[in-house]
Enzyme design. Structure first.
Site, short mmCIF file in Angstrom:
data_model
loop_
_atom_site.label_atom_id
_atom_site.label_comp_id
_atom_site.label_asym_id
_atom_site.label_seq_id
_atom_site.Cartn_x
_atom_site.Cartn_y
_atom_site.Cartn_z
N ARG A 125 -9.45 3.43 8.50
CA ARG A 125 -9.12 2.04 8.79
C ARG A 125 -10.24 1.35 9.56
NH1 ARG A 125 -3.50 1.61 8.64
NH2 ARG A 125 -2.54 -0.33 9.29
N LYS A 172 0.82 -1.21 0.00
CA LYS A 172 0.00 0.00 0.00
C LYS A 172 0.86 1.26 0.00
CE LYS A 172 -2.46 -0.11 3.69
NZ LYS A 172 -1.90 0.85 4.63
N ARG A 215 11.05 -2.31 11.39
CA ARG A 215 9.96 -1.71 12.13
C ARG A 215 9.62 -2.57 13.32
NH1 ARG A 215 5.27 0.11 8.07
NH2 ARG A 215 4.05 -0.88 9.71
N ARG A 232 10.64 -8.16 5.67
CA ARG A 232 11.07 -6.78 5.79
C ARG A 232 12.06 -6.65 6.94
NH1 ARG A 232 5.75 -3.17 4.78
NH2 ARG A 232 5.39 -3.40 7.01
N ARG A 275 -1.71 -7.99 13.33
CA ARG A 275 -2.15 -6.87 12.48
C ARG A 275 -3.09 -7.36 11.39
NH1 ARG A 275 3.37 -4.89 10.79
NH2 ARG A 275 2.34 -3.49 9.35
P1 ADP Z 1 0.63 -1.25 7.43
O1 ADP Z 1 0.34 -0.49 6.16
O2 ADP Z 1 1.78 -2.17 7.30
O3 ADP Z 1 -0.58 -1.90 8.00
P2 ADP Z 1 0.76 1.32 8.77
O4 ADP Z 1 2.07 2.00 8.66
O5 ADP Z 1 -0.36 1.80 7.92
O6 ADP Z 1 1.06 -0.22 8.56
O7 ADP Z 1 0.23 1.37 10.28
C1 ADP Z 1 1.04 0.98 11.35
C2 ADP Z 1 0.23 1.00 12.66
O8 ADP Z 1 -0.27 2.34 12.91
C3 ADP Z 1 -1.01 0.12 12.70
O9 ADP Z 1 -0.69 -1.21 13.05
C4 ADP Z 1 -1.86 0.84 13.76
O10 ADP Z 1 -1.38 0.55 15.06
C5 ADP Z 1 -1.58 2.30 13.51
N1 ADP Z 1 -2.52 2.95 12.58
C6 ADP Z 1 -2.21 3.47 11.35
N2 ADP Z 1 -3.29 4.04 10.79
C7 ADP Z 1 -4.32 3.87 11.65
C8 ADP Z 1 -5.70 4.23 11.65
N3 ADP Z 1 -6.25 4.90 10.62
N4 ADP Z 1 -6.46 3.90 12.73
C9 ADP Z 1 -5.93 3.26 13.76
N5 ADP Z 1 -4.64 2.88 13.85
C10 ADP Z 1 -3.83 3.18 12.81
#
Ligand code: ADP
Length: 188
Positions: free
Chosen positions: A89, A13, A132, A128, A143
């Site tokens: 999300r 993404k 992270r 990866r 997740r």
């Molecule tokens: P990925 O795309 O690998 O799922 P992200 O970088 O988008 O990871 O998100 C990392 C973390 O940030 C998530 O696991 C969550 O804890 C938090 N997070 C990101 N965006 C949101 C959102 N819109 N609502 C709630 N938590 C979020």
């Protein structure tokens, strides 16, 4: 161009969001990047975020909105659009985003769903490595479960609004980009 990206964690993404942003000249707004920056800065909000990021649990909706809303509004005003990566999300966030968009007369034109099977995304995340804090196999699985429960329903939500664009996220990065561009070019 106003696009929302939907995908399980590890589906590519972020990479595709960057490319869409570059092609259409709009900002890439990544909620995960915003939260990681805030957390690294060690602010009180950043300290609140850290636990959620490390466990792979969702950040509460009100905190998400308080950190993302202004950036989206500014992006619409100054650049005429956005690529939203990681937000909304949850259904509650999607509904809040729709209200926000209605006020700004800037509803999303497309919700691009990158479809990648679970075993593929878990393997990609763990490959990866240690870059992270949330990329270990156990957290990756968590997740994914959080995604299935909270974010996957947004596919039907955006399909119902008639803006869902489903793309197979399995092929090579360039091939996936080409498929996304072919769909989004038609919206311009
Ligand atoms: P990925 O795309 O690998 O799922 P992200 O970088 O988008 O990871 O998100 C990392 C973390 O940030 C998530 O696991 C969550 O804890 C938090 N997070 C990101 N965006 C949101 C959102 N819109 N609502 C709630 N938590 C979020």
């Amino acid at each position: 161009m106003r696009v929302i990206m939907l995908a399980p964690p590890g589906a590519g993404k972020g990479t595709q969001s960057e490319r869409i942003a570059a092609r259409y000249g709009v900002p890439h707004i990544s909620s995960g990047d915003i939260f990681r920056e805030e957390s690294a800065a060690g602010t009180p909000t950043g300290r609140r975020l850290r636990g959620y990021l490390e466990s792979g649990d969702l950040v509460p909706d009100d905190l998400v909105l308080s950190l993302v809303e202004d950036r989206v509004i500014t992006a619409v005003r100054t650049r005429g659009g956005f690529v939203l990566d990681g937000f909304p999300r949850t259904l509650a966030q999607a509904e809040a985003a729709a209200v926000m968009a209605g006020k700004a007369r800037a509803s999303a034109q497309a919700a691009v769903y990158l479809d990648v099977p679970q075993d593929v995304v878990i393997a990609r995340i763990t490959a990866r490595g240690e870059d992270r804090a949330d990329d270990s196999a156990a957290v990756a699985r968590h997740r994914f479960a959080v995604y299935l429960e909270n974010t996957r329903p947004l596919i039907d939500y955006y399909a119902g609004r008639g803006i869902l664009v489903k793309v197979d996220g399995g092929p090579a990065i360039d091939a996936v980009s080409q498929e996304i561009f072919a769909a989004l070019d038609q919206l311009q």
